[in-house]
Every structure is written in structure tokens, then in C-alpha cells.
Write a protein that holds these residues in place. Structure first.
Motif, short mmCIF file in Angstrom:
data_model
loop_
_atom_site.label_atom_id
_atom_site.label_comp_id
_atom_site.label_asym_id
_atom_site.label_seq_id
_atom_site.Cartn_x
_atom_site.Cartn_y
_atom_site.Cartn_z
N LEU B 179 54.29 29.30 34.11
CA LEU B 179 53.17 29.91 33.38
C LEU B 179 52.21 28.85 32.87
CD1 LEU B 179 52.28 32.80 32.11
CD2 LEU B 179 53.07 31.76 29.98
N HIS B 180 52.75 27.84 32.22
CA HIS B 180 51.89 26.83 31.61
C HIS B 180 51.26 25.92 32.68
CE1 HIS B 180 52.54 27.09 27.12
NE2 HIS B 180 53.31 28.04 27.58
N ALA B 181 52.06 25.41 33.60
CA ALA B 181 51.50 24.52 34.63
C ALA B 181 50.51 25.29 35.50
CB ALA B 181 52.61 23.92 35.47
N GLY B 182 50.82 26.54 35.78
CA GLY B 182 49.91 27.36 36.59
C GLY B 182 48.58 27.58 35.90
N MET B 183 48.63 27.92 34.60
CA MET B 183 47.37 28.11 33.84
C MET B 183 46.61 26.79 33.77
SD MET B 183 47.92 30.53 30.48
CE MET B 183 46.16 30.78 30.12
N ALA B 184 47.32 25.70 33.48
CA ALA B 184 46.66 24.41 33.29
C ALA B 184 45.99 23.94 34.58
CB ALA B 184 47.67 23.37 32.82
N ALA B 185 46.67 24.16 35.70
CA ALA B 185 46.15 23.65 36.96
C ALA B 185 45.24 24.65 37.65
CB ALA B 185 47.30 23.26 37.89
N GLY B 186 45.05 25.82 37.03
CA GLY B 186 44.18 26.82 37.64
C GLY B 186 44.75 27.40 38.92
N ALA B 187 46.07 27.67 38.93
CA ALA B 187 46.70 28.28 40.12
C ALA B 187 46.10 29.66 40.37
CB ALA B 187 48.20 28.39 39.91
N HIS B 188 46.12 30.05 41.64
CA HIS B 188 45.56 31.36 42.01
C HIS B 188 46.59 32.47 41.89
CE1 HIS B 188 42.96 28.39 44.11
NE2 HIS B 188 42.07 29.08 43.45
N ALA B 189 47.84 32.09 41.73
CA ALA B 189 48.87 33.07 41.40
C ALA B 189 50.03 32.32 40.75
CB ALA B 189 49.34 33.83 42.63
N ILE B 190 50.68 32.99 39.83
CA ILE B 190 51.85 32.43 39.15
C ILE B 190 52.96 33.45 39.30
CG2 ILE B 190 52.81 31.73 36.92
CD1 ILE B 190 49.92 31.00 36.05
N LEU B 328 62.33 34.99 27.08
CA LEU B 328 61.61 35.16 28.35
C LEU B 328 60.10 35.23 28.09
CD1 LEU B 328 63.99 37.77 30.01
CD2 LEU B 328 64.01 35.26 30.17
N VAL B 329 59.34 35.06 29.15
CA VAL B 329 57.88 35.19 29.06
C VAL B 329 57.54 36.66 28.80
CG1 VAL B 329 55.70 34.97 30.32
CG2 VAL B 329 57.50 33.25 30.62
N PRO B 330 56.89 36.96 27.66
CA PRO B 330 56.54 38.35 27.39
C PRO B 330 55.45 38.83 28.35
CG PRO B 330 56.00 36.93 25.50
CD PRO B 330 56.44 36.04 26.60
N VAL B 331 55.44 40.12 28.57
CA VAL B 331 54.50 40.68 29.54
C VAL B 331 53.04 40.37 29.17
CG1 VAL B 331 54.46 42.95 28.45
CG2 VAL B 331 53.93 42.74 30.89
N GLN B 332 52.75 40.32 27.85
CA GLN B 332 51.36 40.03 27.44
C GLN B 332 50.92 38.63 27.87
OE1 GLN B 332 53.87 41.03 25.57
NE2 GLN B 332 53.22 42.39 23.90
N ARG B 333 51.83 37.68 27.77
CA ARG B 333 51.50 36.32 28.17
C ARG B 333 51.26 36.26 29.69
NH1 ARG B 333 52.46 31.79 25.10
NH2 ARG B 333 51.28 30.81 26.74
N TYR B 334 52.06 37.02 30.44
CA TYR B 334 51.86 37.01 31.88
C TYR B 334 50.53 37.66 32.25
CZ TYR B 334 52.72 37.29 36.86
OH TYR B 334 52.61 37.14 38.21
N GLU B 335 50.24 38.75 31.57
CA GLU B 335 48.97 39.45 31.87
C GLU B 335 47.77 38.60 31.47
OE1 GLU B 335 49.49 43.18 29.91
OE2 GLU B 335 50.59 44.04 31.62
N GLU B 336 47.91 37.87 30.37
CA GLU B 336 46.84 36.95 29.95
C GLU B 336 46.55 35.95 31.07
OE1 GLU B 336 46.23 34.19 25.98
OE2 GLU B 336 48.04 33.88 27.15
N ALA B 337 47.62 35.36 31.62
CA ALA B 337 47.44 34.40 32.70
C ALA B 337 46.89 35.07 33.96
CB ALA B 337 48.77 33.70 33.01
N ALA B 338 47.34 36.31 34.18
CA ALA B 338 46.95 37.00 35.41
C ALA B 338 45.47 37.35 35.44
CB ALA B 338 47.79 38.27 35.58
N PHE B 339 44.83 37.36 34.27
CA PHE B 339 43.38 37.55 34.23
C PHE B 339 42.65 36.49 35.05
CE2 PHE B 339 43.19 40.43 30.53
CZ PHE B 339 42.10 41.19 30.91
N LEU B 340 43.29 35.33 35.19
CA LEU B 340 42.65 34.21 35.87
C LEU B 340 43.00 34.15 37.36
CD1 LEU B 340 43.72 31.72 33.07
CD2 LEU B 340 41.44 32.70 33.30
#
Lengths: 342, 342, 342, 342
Positions: B179-190, B328-340
Motif C-alpha cells: 500500500l505505502h510503496a505503491g502509493m509512494a511510487a505511483g503504482a497503477h495498481a496495488i 490489516l489494511v482497512p478498506v477505506q485505506r485501500y479505496e483511498e489508494a485506489a483513487f489513484l
């Protein structure tokens, strides 16, 4: 909705990640549009705009600096025209909200504009980490990592030559960078603005370290004052940018330590490299989340509010709460670090 | 007082900083003494000790690994003898308290020993950041920084060749690193264990990225399962150390993506480099503070407790609280990342 | 055979790798023994020795600084006693050869001792890369990488504020670090001791950069002199350690540029972090190879010789060749870099 | 003059710096113009061009990858049409010269085109450093630094768990990356394609290391073959991109070592992160100089030549010289490194 974003004040790793987070979040709401004001409030009062979209912010999370540029313009000072002028600019450019990314000055201006009825929200920015209401501000983590790596490097030179080295890091009013980098790098003393110490105390630490056969490394925040040293001599209160080139506090301390202890002492000041360049992953995540959450504040029309980090959550707080007094290093945190000194 | 410390389980940047923090803090209390148990609980059950003092822990905050060594020995399993044997070892070696640094297994053992009347406190250790009761655990920040830097590097290769690259990071049950590395590096999917996704969804993201002219970069946690994929195929539940060398989830996904989208796809697994070496400044500070605070728990005889991070504070919590279920990663945190994404 | 090694002069990443390379190579010849002289020539004249073996040099290749310590003692100056005293120390301690790692001063001393009949060989050390007879000296690569990373970081701040930033790097007599770091970081001007330039020329570059909409970044070596500037003002010839804290050349240039161009200009000096800490892989390999090859010189009794890098080979050269004049940046290399300026 | 540049083959840090160097050098000659062929030779045969000027290459020296994209298209294979087609494309697009950046295949094609009368010059590119006629090729230094940092990290994990870890780095036919990273990181054994070794020899090294109380770390190039192991099992000869995901040589060695020595052994493969991302300062300088010098070759119409590094100089050599056989690790260099083993 058409949102305008500005970045104001000193450079800080993560500014571009805030912009990207805000633009990408906003682009998910159909009908939203984003523009950037160039060079902080100057771009607002002069209506100097640039279009921002998904394409413009591509790859920005890891890019240092701000593509919008920055300045220290204050909308309430000089010929800026205050709320009336800004209100006019918003209307003429069909902008529905301002998202202001900046430090205490910018946030205070944002609050006053909101009180005057303008649609403004804030994102706190301070490399020194000295804004209340947020656990950490973006850029701080990067600055600490850079300072720590520098102190790690400098330490080997201190040891090779059996010298004392005094390393000056950022921190005009608050010693957070010195506290964290000093703890991380195992400094033998940490000197911060919140805790004046006498040269006698510092030399006691230095001598104790030398006595154990080691080369003393001291991390000092630029705003540290010696007990009894007047502010005039400590340069405190001067802007890092404006500070005359008399040398900083490290340049004052090193010869004093050498004179008192007889131990060869040197000073080094880390300078601009602490506040620019690629942000750490921590700061990219924090800045991205803050930028995204700020769009939520806009959508909810929480004018006069700003986003902040609490634990692992991004929350909304009133700008008032963040700006009424700075977040200084509490005495307990300093004492905790001081357990490791000397 | 004579305190024994042990480090248990997988390697994690910051272990040595915990040891140093505890020893230095303790050395401020006159009469305190410190020993290390070698190779985790194995050193406890075998009374394999080493003396620890100020000199031994010199320079340790920035050193990766653990000078005590580690193992996966469980004091309640096999011929370890359980609480009785440990009680005897403590008595024979005049040790007044155990400071156990480890993950869920070690902390659970610590709690059971405390329940059996033994003087044990804990320091939580999980590179995956999946222990409840603490905002972050040390080592996690370093792992995220390393993974992010790797994804930054890999991205340019993806772009040069217009390929899709799937990068596998650590995270067996929790996707925090991804989650964190994906957000930081601008991954297209996590892709994370907490959120199974179908290959159809993944390929939709990949195609959307390609459609915008970019090369898709996907960050996947080792424990991710495709919707409908049985655990047997996903290797979930196997220890990273014990996992057969069939290749991980990235090796499964890359050819599937290529087959479904026609886009050349490659897999890369970051491996051991994520969990060793010099800790980040963040982790050094956190680990040092945890080590120091754990000594306070010992002094206060808070057996069965452990130290934890809440916001910016180190607090004491019952081990029970930290181990009754994973964070675990809560669904809100995943959805936040998924916006990107996409 | 019993070999003594010393490290002399300013800190330099790779010193420990030289020591390790020499000790490990030597340990392959049965009967060989190694000792270290502490704090450079001071340890020789005072017979201050430490035993060195495989165990002592464990893990040293990546460790900055020198475990032997360093000093600027010259065996031909003061009460050192010159060749006679050193000869006596060697005899009394049954030492068959000296392996001296140092810069021009140390190598010249080594040559004079060899001429006086003493068994001395050299390893060239100069962070500034200004010794003739070797393509590169260890430490230089690390310094360039650190300086480049700092300039990369500083650039984003220059751009955000539309300022000119002048970055001072090491290089008293030779501008190699400035040349390489400036080229690598894409500096808009590089100023080196070998090529005095007028303030008018510098401002022409600055204005041209600004005219293209960019923020000028200038890399200047500490020994650069303005055309017409006397040495007294440029501090040239003063040791970096002894240089009074008047500020360096960057502190002189920045206000001059601002006065002439009207562009806000700032100075920053990289300082000690350039010469300490973990060596780059390049420097570890080079230093290790030099240390190993120096043992060959000892075995072959090539007194008065030193090791050097030519292309990819380690060769033996007379110290005379390396010290009769410094290796300055040739005009062609400066012109090559200048193609990218302005 | 109108020059076209292409980048071909696997990703390599420094490709963008070559492009920037060539464009900036060329822009100093009035009347010169630059275009880029997209995706290697594919862009040549399809006349897929992009304009390149000062603005396009801004900031490129530190950017990984290639803005032109790359491919493995060979102009002499398939429907490419060979020299006639390329000649036609050049004429139709008024292009006076091709500057081809690539490895052995690309340079061989460049040579054959030059022999057919086309105006082509080369810049050697090989991350493995295995092209003759140049001391070093750009990208190699970055790969070695990345691999070394990874091995540094992995070592602490090996020590904490008293395991043997086998780290696989790039190097299909030549072991340069393994040789340098292994020496830099202090590996206990280095295994390269040029020097087959038996599992018995490897285990002797492993046991000797363990006997001294250390955790063995082995660096192996992907193309290493065990003595007696057929190529079919070693995967040698397969492209890194095409290699089936059976696991590499490290995955074969680790269980064999464990079986023979009884020491727990693990494998890790560094993968794509070695060949992408920000180039080191060394590679930026080398790539920039090569790009600039290649423009000189064009201006001098030295068709069929390429630029190369000799010592510290950029020279011109015939492509023939660089491609008639690969530059392998000489036995002396391997033996030099082997002095440090076991």
C-alpha cells in the motif's frame, strides 16, 4: 467545480505530491476542474494561472520542489488588495475554491480570507514540523533522513581526526529536525531552540565523550541560543534566506568548544540540500493523502479548515487550532533524547 | 537489576537500535546490568548469554540486523521445557526480567510466560506492520523506502520497453508495504491480501493505463490471492523462508496479464534486501524510543505489557491487545489508494 | 615479513578498504604479519602500533574513515627525528616495510625516506583527485556522488523560488569534483581553480539561463578565483580545516551575482559530508585493489614506488612521477563541460 | 546537418544522458538539427520520429530509461527492408546521419549499414560491461552500486540468522557486475560465467567462512555454470527477458549448498531494479561525454566508428574492434578477487 491550488513559502519535499494527490482525487468527480496559481499568493492576486490535469501531474509524487513555484507574498500586505481583490480574481476566473498549501503565514492568511467569506481550505506545510494540530508535516521526514545521512558521514571524519564536529541543521524556532536526526545518528549532544544550554554544559558533554575515547559529534538546530546569548548574536528571528552570511550557530560554537576543551573542533552547516529534492516514501504518502483529503474539505465546503495527520489518520481541523501557537519540542522528548548524550 | 534481552523471528532494520536504546537507558540507573540471549528464545532455554554494556552497543543504531542473532525457536514447543525451564535459567543466571523483541509468536509466548508468573515485557517487531496496538512498527518504514526506490527504478525500464512490470513486495497477511510503496511510487495498481481481485479487474486497470500511453507498474504483496485462486496456489500461509521456490504471486500474475491483454509483462521480486541493512532515520528513532521505554516497563514491573507507538507517543499496552488479531489494511485505506489507480 | 601501514592527511572514503585489502592479501603469504601505525606518521615516530589481522579488518571495506586514525604530522618536521628515528623504530619493532597511504605530502616524505634507504612504498590518497600518475584516486568517486546528489536536491529549491544558487564543493587547487558533479547534475556553470573567470562572464551565463526560464545553478570549487581577485580574498592556499570562517568563495559570489543581475542568489557549502562515510562501490573496489597491489610492491621491495590506476589496471609508478606536479583539469576537459553551460 | 539518434536493446541508466549530451553538443553548431527514432531500429524502419532540441532534453541527465523508447528490432531481420529501406527513410526525412546507441547486436547492424554506405556511428551500451574497446560502458557503474547496496543489506540478514545467502546479479556471459559488487560488498565467494566451479569448491568456501563464525554471502552472475552442469540446466544463452521462470542459478545453488553443508541457505535475485532508474554521477558524466563525442564522429563523418572510454579519455574506435569478441573477466582479475574469498 473549479478549484485553484497554490504553494507558498520555503521549498519542501512533497509539495508536488500534494498537488498531484489533489488533482487526481478531484479528477474522479465529474465536472471538477483544477488550476494552479503560480508563485503562491502572488499568482492569486495577479490571476497568474496554469491548467492542471491528470497529464500535468504525471510522475509528480517523487519530484522535489513545486511545479507551481513559490513566493513569500502575503495577500494582506502591500498592494495585494486583500479579500476584495482575491474575491474579484476568483469571480473573473470562475474559481470556486482555493486550496492553500503553506506554513503559519499562509494558513493565517487562509483563515482570515475564510473569515471574510472566501472559500479557502489549507494544507499545512513546514519542513521544521512546528505546526500544531498535525503529528507530522510532509517534508520533515525527508529532511531528517538527509540530515541523518550527513551526520553518519561526518562522524567517520570526526573519528579519523579525533575532532569534535558541530553540525548545524534546520530549525529556527523548533528543534524537531535536530532532535530526530541527532537521535538517529547517535549524536553526543543535541542543541535545540527550546532548550538553551550553557557552554559549560556543552563542554562537559564533549569532555565526557572524549574521555571515553570517542570523537564528539554535536547536532545543533540553527535557532539554538546559548544560555545568556542575546538573540542578536544568535541570529534567531532572521529568516534562513535573509540571514546574513556571518555564519550560523555552529560557527559560533565550534571555536568556543575548542577554546574551552582544547579539543580541535569544526563546524559544518547542512544548508539547502535538506529542503529540496526527491521526497522520502513517507513524505510522498503523507503529502498525497493530505492533497486528496483537502479536496474532500473543498467538496464539503469546510472553509477555514485544514487537513492534518493524527496517528495514521488524515483528519480535518480548524486552521485556528494549528496556528495559535507553534508546536515546540516538549521537555520530555528532549530529556528522553538526553538519556543518550554525553 | 539484571535484564536479559532477546530478538526473535525474521530480520528487521532497527533490532540493534532497540538493543542500544534499552542498554543505554538502563545504564543510567545505577546497579542495572544487561545481558543478551543469543539467537532468540534458543538462548533463553539454553542459557546462551552475552554481556551488554555501553561499549558493546556503540554505533549500533545505524547497524542492520541484530548482534544477538535470531531464531524461530518457540519456548513452548519441542524440548524447550516451557516456563519451568526458563524460570530455572533466570534464577541460575540471576536475571530479573526478560525483554522480548519479536512478532506475534514471540509476544504470545511472552504473554503466556507472564501469565505463568515470569517477569517478561515485549517490544513489537513486524516488518509487515501487521501488529495491532501500535501505529507503526520499526523496520516497516525502511522496507517501504527500499521498495519504493526499487519501484522508482523499475518504472523507467517499464516505460523504455512499453512493458507491464509486476513487482512483488513483502506482506504475507497484510498489504501495508504494498500500500505505502505503491502509493509512494505511483503504482497503477496495488494488490494486497486483504482485497482479492479478479484477473479481469487487474487487466482492466492495465489496459486503461496503456490506453493513456503509459507502461503499467503493479505492486503486489506476496500474500495477494486472485479471486477464485485457492490458497494452495497462492502459497499464502507459507513462511517466506520456507516457501518453495516455485516463484511467487508476481510470477503467476505476469504471464496471465500478458495472455489477457497482449501487453508484454514481466515479474520481479524484491526479496531479502527489503528486510536488512541500515535502518532509516525514522526506524532508528522509533526503535531507540521503544527500547528505552521497554526498560521503563521493566522498572515498573509491568509484566505482560509491551511498548507501542500511538501518534507521536510511546505508550504501554497489554500484549493481549496487540496479538488477539492482526492489523490489516482497512478498506477505506485501500479505496483511498485506489483513487489513484488505473 | 612484518609490514606496517599508516594513513595520513584528510579523511577520505576508502582508507579502511585499503587497509583491509593489504591485510587480506598479505595474510595469504605464510609468515607475513601486519601492524598499523596510529594517527599517521605520528604513530611511526612514536612507535604507536596496533596489531592487524583478518579479524581486525572484518567488514572494513564499506566503513568510512580509518580505524588507524590520521594526522598531518610530517616525519621531516619538528621533533620527529627524520629517517634516523624512523629507522630505529622499525628496527626496535622488527618492521620490515612501511606502506604509507596519503597525499602529496605523505608521498613526498615516503620518497625521501626511501631515498634515505628505508623500505617504504606508497598508496596515493587525494579526495580532490589531483595526483598525477593515477587516473583516479579512491574517495573521489564517493565525493562526486555525494556532491551530485546534493546539487540534484538543491536544484528543485532554486526552481521553486526562481533563485540562483551557488554550490561550493571541495577542490583547492584542482576542480575535478566541481567538473564531474557539475556535469552530472547539469549545472549551468562550473567554476574551477584552473580557469579564473570574470564576474561579467558568470553573470552572462546566469542571465542566459534565466532568459530561458530556468533557475541558474552554479557549482564552484572552493579554490576558484575570480579574474582579478587576489589570492588573499579567495582564501586559496589555506587548508580547508584551517580556513577562517569568513565564508568561502560561494559566499562571495552569490551577493555579487545578485548585485549584477538583480536575480535573488544564495550560497551553500557542502562541507565535511563530502569526505566521510560509506564509500561507493567504485571506491571500495579501487581502494581494495590498491591495498592488495601495494603488498606486491613490498614483496618485490620496490621501495620508493607507489600503486596507481591506469585504465582498468593497477600499475606501479615511481612516487617521483606522481608528486612532481599536480594533476589539474586540462583545458579541453573544461571546454567539453562548458559546451553544456549557460 | 540533421542527425537522428536511436536507443536499442535492454534498459540501461545513462541512455537519456547520451541523448542530452548529443543534442546539446550539436546545438552549438549552427544549422544542426536533431531527431529521435522511436523504439530503436523500429523507429528507423518505420520512420517514427520525434523532434529533439534543448528544451526536450532538459533535466535528462539524471533521468533513467530513454525518452525515445527501446526495442530489440534488428534492421537486418524480418520485414525491415535492410539498408535500402533505411536509406530511403533517411532520404525522405532529410536525415544526414544515424547515431545508434546499443549493444553488440545494434553495433554490428550499425557496422553493416556503414559498410553498405550509410552514415552511421555508434555509442556502446551494455549494462554487463562486456564490450571490448571501451574500459567501461555507461550503466555498469550504476548497476554495481545498486547490487552492492543490496548485498550490504542482505548480509545483515544472513548474519542474524546464521544463514548462507546466494545473491544473483546480472551478467549472462561476463561476470563484471558480480566481480565488482562482490569485491565491494566483501562477498565470501564470487561466481562468474568465465570461471565454472564445482559445488565441492563452493562448499569448501562456505564451510571455511562458517568455520570462522560468519554467515557466508555468495554473489553469483546469472550466467554462471557449475562445472559439469550442462547449459540446458544453467539457462545460459536465454535472454534475461525470455528466461522461463524456473528460477535462476541462485535458486539452483542454494539448496545444493544446504544439502552439502547442512547450513541453511537462501537465494535472492536482484532483478530489474539493477538496470533502471537514476544513473550514478559516474554514469551521467560518462554517458554525457560519449553522447557529445559521438556528434564529433558525425561531424567528421567517421562512419562505422564508435566512441569509447580509454583511461579518462573518450576516443574513437572502429565498431569492428568492439564487436569481434566480448570483453570477459580475465583470469588475473578473478584471482585477484579470489584472494579475498573463503
Amino acid at each position: 467545480m473549479r478549484i485553484g491550488i497554490l504553494t507558498s513559502g520555503g521549498d519542501c519535499p512533497g509539495l508536488n505530491a500534494v498537488i498531484r494527490g489533489a488533482v487526481l482525487k478531484s479528477s474522479r468527480f465529474p465536472g471538477n476542474e483544477f488550476v494552479g496559481f503560480k508563485y503562491g499568493w502572488r499568482g492569486v492576486v495577479n490571476a497568474d494561472l496554469m491548467h492542471l490535469d491528470r497529464q500535468t501531474v504525471r510522475g509528480l509524487s517523487k519530484q522535489g520542489g513545486t511545479i507551481l513555484g513559490s513566493s513569500r507574498t502575503n495577500p494582506f500586505e502591500g498592494p495585494c488588495g486583500g479579500p476584495e481583490n482575491i474575491s474579484r480574481v476568483l469571480k473573473e476566473n470562475r474559481i470556486d475554491a482555493i486550496l492553500a498549501v503553506g506554513g503559519e503565514g499562509t494558513l493565517t492568511a487562509a483563515r482570515r480570507l475564510a473569515e471574510a467569506g472566501l472559500p479557502v481550505v489549507g494544507v499545512p506545510k513546514t519542513i521544521d514540523n512546528d505546526l500544531a494540530a498535525t503529528d507530522y508535516s510532509f517534508g520533515f521526514n525527508t529532511a531528517v533522513e538527509i540530515a541523518t545521512e550527513a551526520v553518519d558521514r561526518i562522524r567517520t571524519t570526526a573519528e579519523s581526526h579525533q575532532r569534535c564536529i558541530v553540525v548545524e541543521v534546520m530549525g529556527r524556532n523548533a528543534g524537531w529536525i535536530a532532535l530526530h536526526a541527532g537521535m538517529a545518528a547517535g549524536a553526543h549532544a543535541i542543541l535545540i531552540p527550546e532548550q538553551p544550554r550553557s557552554i559549560a554544559q556543552i563542554c562537559e558533554w564533549v569532555n565526557s565523550v572524549r574521555h571515553r575515547g570517542r570523537a564528539p559529534v554535536i547536532v545543533v538546530a540553527e535557532g539554538f541560543v546559548l544560555e545568556g546569548m542575546t538573540e542578536a548574536h544568535s541570529h534567531k528571528g532572521l529568516d534562513a534566506f535573509e540571514r546574513p552570511r556571518l555564519g550560523g550557530i555552529a560557527d559560533i560554537l565550534a571555536p568556543m568548544i575548542e577554546a574551552h576543551t582544547g579539543i580541535e573542533s569544526r563546524a559544518t552547516t547542512l544548508g539547502f540540500a535538506q529542503r529540496g529534492g526527491v521526497p522520502s516514501a513517507y513524505d510522498r504518502v503523507l503529502a498525497t493523502r493530505l492533497g486528496m483529503a483537502a479536496v474532500d474539505l473543498v467538496v464539503q465546503e469546510q472553509w477555514g479548515s485544514m487537513v492534518a495527520l493524527r496517528g495514521t489518520k488524515i483528519v480535518s481541523v480548524s486552521i485556528e487550532e494549528a496556528t495559535h501557537k507553534p508546536k515546540l519540542v516538549p521537555v520530555q522528548r528532549y530529556e528522553e533524547a538526553a538519556f543518550l548524550f554525553g
